[in-house]
Design a protein around this motif. Structure first.
Motif, PDB file in Angstrom:
ATOM      1  N   PHE A 190       0.871  -1.174   0.000  1.00  0.00           N
ATOM      2  CA  PHE A 190       0.000   0.000   0.000  1.00  0.00           C
ATOM      3  C   PHE A 190       0.912   1.230   0.000  1.00  0.00           C
ATOM      4  N   ASP A 205       4.563  10.374  16.152  1.00  0.00           N
ATOM      5  CA  ASP A 205       5.464   9.234  16.309  1.00  0.00           C
ATOM      6  C   ASP A 205       5.627   8.612  14.931  1.00  0.00           C
ATOM      7  N   GLY A 206       6.791   8.048  14.697  1.00  0.00           N
ATOM      8  CA  GLY A 206       6.989   7.401  13.412  1.00  0.00           C
ATOM      9  C   GLY A 206       8.453   7.385  13.061  1.00  0.00           C
ATOM     10  N   PRO A 207       8.787   6.696  11.967  1.00  0.00           N
ATOM     11  CA  PRO A 207      10.190   6.660  11.551  1.00  0.00           C
ATOM     12  C   PRO A 207      10.676   8.069  11.190  1.00  0.00           C
ATOM     13  N   LEU A 344      16.881 -13.375   7.403  1.00  0.00           N
ATOM     14  CA  LEU A 344      15.651 -13.837   8.055  1.00  0.00           C
ATOM     15  C   LEU A 344      14.623 -14.335   7.054  1.00  0.00           C
ATOM     16  N   ASP A 345      14.525 -13.641   5.921  1.00  0.00           N
ATOM     17  CA  ASP A 345      13.493 -14.015   4.949  1.00  0.00           C
ATOM     18  C   ASP A 345      13.760 -15.404   4.391  1.00  0.00           C
ATOM     19  N   ALA A 348      13.229 -18.060   7.108  1.00  0.00           N
ATOM     20  CA  ALA A 348      11.799 -18.284   7.360  1.00  0.00           C
ATOM     21  C   ALA A 348      11.174 -19.092   6.240  1.00  0.00           C
ATOM     22  N   GLU A 351      12.259 -22.684   6.619  1.00  0.00           N
ATOM     23  CA  GLU A 351      11.558 -23.304   7.740  1.00  0.00           C
ATOM     24  C   GLU A 351      10.103 -23.614   7.412  1.00  0.00           C
TER      25      GLU A 351
ATOM     26  N   THR B  51       8.021 -16.752  13.516  1.00  0.00           N
ATOM     27  CA  THR B  51       9.343 -17.378  13.647  1.00  0.00           C
ATOM     28  C   THR B  51      10.264 -16.573  14.560  1.00  0.00           C
ATOM     29  N   CYS B  53      11.495 -13.558  14.491  1.00  0.00           N
ATOM     30  CA  CYS B  53      12.632 -12.969  13.797  1.00  0.00           C
ATOM     31  C   CYS B  53      13.099 -11.665  14.433  1.00  0.00           C
ATOM     32  N   ARG B  55      11.603  -8.657  14.018  1.00  0.00           N
ATOM     33  CA  ARG B  55      11.261  -7.444  13.278  1.00  0.00           C
ATOM     34  C   ARG B  55      10.090  -6.683  13.893  1.00  0.00           C
ATOM     35  N   VAL B  61       5.378   1.236  13.284  1.00  0.00           N
ATOM     36  CA  VAL B  61       5.467   2.688  13.137  1.00  0.00           C
ATOM     37  C   VAL B  61       5.531   3.371  14.500  1.00  0.00           C
ATOM     38  N   LEU B  62       5.133   2.640  15.525  1.00  0.00           N
ATOM     39  CA  LEU B  62       5.214   3.204  16.869  1.00  0.00           C
ATOM     40  C   LEU B  62       6.523   2.774  17.516  1.00  0.00           C
ATOM     41  N   SER B  63       7.015   3.597  18.417  1.00  0.00           N
ATOM     42  CA  SER B  63       8.166   3.172  19.201  1.00  0.00           C
ATOM     43  C   SER B  63       7.895   3.487  20.666  1.00  0.00           C
ATOM     44  N   ARG B 149      -1.051  -5.558  20.575  1.00  0.00           N
ATOM     45  CA  ARG B 149      -1.937  -5.032  21.613  1.00  0.00           C
ATOM     46  C   ARG B 149      -2.787  -3.929  21.006  1.00  0.00           C
ATOM     47  N   GLU B 158      -2.148  -0.483   6.145  1.00  0.00           N
ATOM     48  CA  GLU B 158      -1.360  -1.692   5.954  1.00  0.00           C
ATOM     49  C   GLU B 158      -0.279  -1.731   7.018  1.00  0.00           C
ATOM     50  N   ARG B 163       4.296  -6.188   6.357  1.00  0.00           N
ATOM     51  CA  ARG B 163       4.969  -6.094   5.066  1.00  0.00           C
ATOM     52  C   ARG B 163       6.329  -6.781   5.090  1.00  0.00           C
ATOM     53  N   PRO B 166       8.694 -12.217   7.681  1.00  0.00           N
ATOM     54  CA  PRO B 166       9.190 -13.239   6.754  1.00  0.00           C
ATOM     55  C   PRO B 166       8.285 -14.461   6.667  1.00  0.00           C
ATOM     56  N   SER B 167       7.434 -14.672   7.673  1.00  0.00           N
ATOM     57  CA  SER B 167       6.616 -15.885   7.630  1.00  0.00           C
ATOM     58  C   SER B 167       5.140 -15.582   7.427  1.00  0.00           C
TER      59      SER B 167
END
Lengths: 436, 195
Positions: A190, A205-207, A344-345, A348, A351, B51, B53, B55, B61-63, B149, B158, B163, B166-167
Motif C-alpha cells: 500500500f 510518532d513514526g520513523p 531472516l526471509d 523463514a 523453515e 518465527t 525474527c 522485526r 510505526v510506533l516506538s 496489543r 497496511e 509487510r 518473513p513468515s
C-alpha cells in the motif's frame, strides 16, 4: 518433480504441525497446592472500538457543512475553522487513518482479491467525497481532508508558478494513483499509506524519514501552497475528474465579474483562469488550434500503445517490490544464501517447508499480473498524456475570471477578495464595498 | 445566439460526463460492496506461524512497538529453569540482570511454590523483540508469544510489520476476535500449520 517436492513439503509441514502441537505438552501444567490463582491473559479492547461509523457520520457532516459554507454562506472564515476541526479530529485525534486517499487501495484490493473483505465504512470513506465532488466540486479538499487542512494552514507566502510547470507536475498524481492501484491489485504494497507524509506528524510518532518528509512538505508548503495536494495526491485525480464535471461549483463573485483580478492574486494555487482576450482568439488561431487538436487527437492511440509497451516492459523491475518475487529471484541468483543464517526471509522460507518450485510458481503468477497491469497502467498514462497535449490547444471563450474546476480546492479565499457584493436587482449600481 | 448554442453544447457534454462518472462510481461501489462486510478488521499475529525474527520490535510505526509478549498461563509449565527468562547456559537460577534474556527486563519472576515460578510480562517495558518467545518455544511449552496489543496499535491501513514479516504471520482478523492467544487459539485454527 514438482509433485514430489510438493509431497515432501507436505510431509515436512505435517511434522512441524505435530511438533507445534506437542510442544505444549513438554512440561505439563503443575497442580498447585498453595492455592495459587492463575492470572488471566489480558486482551485489551481496541483503542477506537466502534468509532468507524461515527467517523463516517462526521465526514459526511463536515462535507455537508463545508459545501453549505462555500456555496450558500460564501464564508472563507467558516471553511477555515472547519478545516481546523478536521485537522484536530481526523488528524490528531483519529491519527489520520483511515482516510479517503488511502482507501483507494482498499477498494482496489476488494475488487481484485476475493479473499479481502472491505469494511463498509472504508468503502463509504472512498465514495462520499467523490459523490460530493460530482455535485459540488472539491469541498472535501477544502475542509474535510486532514492532509489538506494541515497544508492549508501553513500557506504564508505563496508564490505563483508558471502554467507549464504546473501542468507538467500535474502528471505525477496520475503515475502515483496508477502505481498504487497496480501494487494494491497485485497484493504487493500500500504505497499511498507507506509514503503518507503527514501521518507521522498526526501520530507524533513514526520513523525519522516519515516525520522528516512531513516537515519538508510543510516548509515547502509555506511557499508552494499545498504541495502534496497539487503534485502527489493520488485521490486528487479522481476528485479532479468528478469536480471537472460538477453540477455546482464555487463561484468567485456572487453576481457579476468586474475583471479586477483581485481573486487571481488571492488564489495560492494558481487555480483561477484569466479571461481570454478576444483579440487572441482570432479566426486563424482558432483554425490552427483545431487542426493541432485533431492531429494530437489522432496521436492518442500511439501514446496509449507506447505507454503500455514501455510500462509492461518494466514489469520485471516493478514486480520486485513484491516480497515473494524478490525472494525467489534472490534465491535463484544466489543459491548460496540458503546457508546465510542472518537472512531472516530466506531462513523463514526454508523453515516454512514450502518448496522452491512452489515459490517460483507463485512468483511467476505475480509477475505475469504485473505484465498485464503494466499494459493497463502504461496505456492509461499514455491516454492522460495524449489528452494533456490535446488540451494545450483548447482556447475557450472566457470573459470572466473563473476557477479551474479540476484544480480548485474550493477553499474560498477568492470569495473573500472579490469586491463585488451580493447584488440583487440593479446590476449597474456597481461595486459594493467588500465585506471585511 | 451562437454563444447560447455553444453553452448548450458544453452543458450537454458536462451533463453526459457527469452521468457517466456517477454511473461508474456506482459501479465501483457496487462491485466493491459485493466483497464488503460490516465487520471491522484489525492486525494480529498468528503465534504458530511466527518465527520470532525480531522485526516486530523494529518495524512498527510506533516506538516502542505495539507488539508485546503475552503469557498464556494455561499452557505454562511454571519451570524453575525458564527458557524464556534465562539466557542459555545459566546455572544459578536467580534474578540477576546479567542472567536475563530480556533486554528490557520486562519479565518478572515470582516464586509460587517449590519448584514452580510464575513469569509476568510488564507490557510497559516490553519492546516485542521476541527473544523470550524464542527461548520459551525452543526449551519450554511456548506459552510466551507475541500479540499485537490493540490498545496501543493505531491499526494502520497496511501494517508495516506485516509487510516485512518473513513468515506472513500477521494478517487482518475480524474485530470480534481480535486476539490469537495460545491455548484458546490452537494450531488447528491456524491456516497452514493445521492443514
Amino acid at each position: 518433480m514438482i509433485r514430489k517436492n510438493y509431497r515432501l513439503g507436505f510431509l515436512v509441514l505435517m511434522v512441524f504441525a505435530f511438533l507445534a502441537l506437542n510442544a505444549q505438552q513438554r512440561f505439563p501444567k503443575p497442580e498447585f497446592e498453595s492455592g495459587y490463582e492463575q492470572p488471566n491473559t489480558t486482551t485489551p479492547e481496541p483503542r477506537t472500538a466502534g468509532m468507524e461509523v461515527f467517523d463516517v457520520i462526521v465526514l459526511f457532516g463536515v462535507m455537508a457543512l463545508a459545501t453549505w459554507l462555500i456555496l450558500k454562506k460564501r464564508s472563507r472564515r467558516g471553511v477555515l475553522w472547519l478545516s481546523v476541526f478536521t485537522l484536530l479530529y481526523f488528524g490528531f485525534y483519529r491519527n489520520g487513518c483511515i482516510c479517503p486517499i488511502g482507501s483507494i487501495q482498499n477498494v482496489t484490493l476488494a475488487l481484485f482479491d476475493p479473499g479481502y473483505k472491505i469494511s463498509i465504512t472504508v468503502l463509504l470513506f472512498f465514495l462520499l467525497p467523490l459523490v460530493f465532488a460530482l455535485f459540488y466540486g472539491r469541498t472535501f479538499c477544502a475542509a474535510a481532508c486532514p492532509l489538506g487542512a494541515i497544508q492549508d494552514l501553513v500557506v504564508i507566502r505563496p508564490i505563483s508558478v508558471s502554467s507549464w510547470v504546473r501542468k507538467t507536475l500535474s502528471f505525477i498524481p496520475h503515475i502515483y494513483i496508477g502505481l498504487a492501484i497496480l501494487f494494491a491489485a497485485t497484493g504487493t504494497d500500500f504505497i499511498i499509506c507507506r509514503y503518507d507524509p503527514f501521518v507521522g506528524i498526526f501520530r507524533t510518532d513514526g520513523p525519522y524519514l516519515m516525520i522528516g518528509l512531513g516537515i519538508a512538505f510543510l516548509v515547502l508548503g509555506m511557499f508552494f501552497a499545498r504541495p502534496y495536494c497539487r503534485v502527489f495526491c493520488p485521490y486528487s485525480v479522481l476528485l479532479g475528474f468528478m469536480s471537472h464535471f460538477s453540477k455546482k461549483h464555487i463561484t468567485i463573485t456572487p453576481s457579476e465579474c468586474i475583471n479586477c483580478k483581485l481573486c487571481a492574486n488571492s488564489c495560492p494555487f494558481d487555480a483561477i483562469e484569466a479571461p481570454i482576450d478576444e483579440k487572441v482568439r482570432t479566426e486563424s488561431t482558432v483554425r490552427k488550434n483545431l487542426r493541432n487538436y485533431v492531429i494530437f487527437g489522432l496521436l492518442v492511440p500511439v501514446w496509449i500503445f507506447a505507454g503500455g509497451f514501455a510500462v509492461s516492459k518494466a514489469h520485471v523491475f516493478l514486480s520486485k517490490a513484491h516480497p515473494d518475487v524478490y525472494l525467489s529471484e534472490l534465491l535463484i541468483a544466489q543459491p548460496e544464501l540458503r546457508e546465510d543464517t542472518e537472512n531472516l526471509d530466506i531462513q523463514a522460507f526454508l523453515e516454512s517447508g514450502k518448496s522452491m518450485d512452489q515459490l517460483v510458481e507463485e512468483a511467476s503468477v505475480i509477475r505475469s499480473k504485473f505484465r498485464t497491469g503494466g499494459w493497463y497502467l502504461g496505456g492509461y498514462l499514455g491516454l492522460v498524456l495524449g489528452i494533456m497535449l490535446m488540451n494545450q490547444f483548447v482556447l475557450r471563450k472566457r470573459k470572466d475570471y473563473i476557477p479551474h474546476k479540476r484544480d480548485c480546492f474550493s477553499c474560498g479565499r477568492c470569495m473573500d477578495y472579490c469586491p463585488v457584493g451580493e447584488q440583487s436587482g440593479d446590476r449597474k449600481s456597481g461595486i459594493v464595498k467588500a465585506k471585511q | 445566439m451562437a454563444r447560447d448554442k455553444e453553452y448548450n453544447r458544453r452543458e450537454f457534454i458536462n451533463r453526459g460526463a457527469r452521468f457517466t462518472l456517477g454511473l461508474s462510481l456506482a459501479g465501483v461501489g457496487v462491485a466493491a460492496a459485493v466483497n464488503a462486510g460490516s465487520e471491522k478488521y484489525l492486525w494480529q499475529i498468528d503465534p504458530f506461524k511466527c518465527t520470532q525474527c525480531g522485526r516486530c520490535a523494529t518495524d512498527c510505526v510506533l516506538s516502542p512497538s505495539a507488539v508485546k509478549c503475552v503469557h498464556a498461563y494455561d499452557i505454562c509449565g511454571y519451570c524453575d529453569l525458564c527458557g524464556g527468562y534465562f539466557k542459555p547456559g545459566v546455572t544459578d537460577l536467580d534474578t540477576g540482570a546479567e542472567k536475563q534474556l530480556c533486554p528490557a527486563a520486562a519479565i518478572e519472576r515470582k516464586f509460587i511454590e517449590e519448584p514452580y515460578f510464575e513469569y509476568i510480562i510488564d507490557e510497559e517495558l516490553c519492546i516485542g523483540c521476541a527473544k523470550c518467545v524464542k527461548g520459551c518455544s525452543a526449551f519450554g511449552n511456548g506459552s510466551l508469544h507475541l500479540q499485537i496489543r490493540h490498545d496501543i496499535c493505531v491499526n494502520c491501513n497496511e501494517c508495516s510489520i506485516a509487510r516485512v514479516c518473513p513468515s506472513d504471520a500477521i494478517s487482518r482478523v475480524p474485530a470480534s476476535e481480535p486476539y490469537m492467544i495460545k491455548g484458546d487459539f490452537t494450531a488447528n485454527e491456524s491456516g497452514e500449520a493445521g492443514a
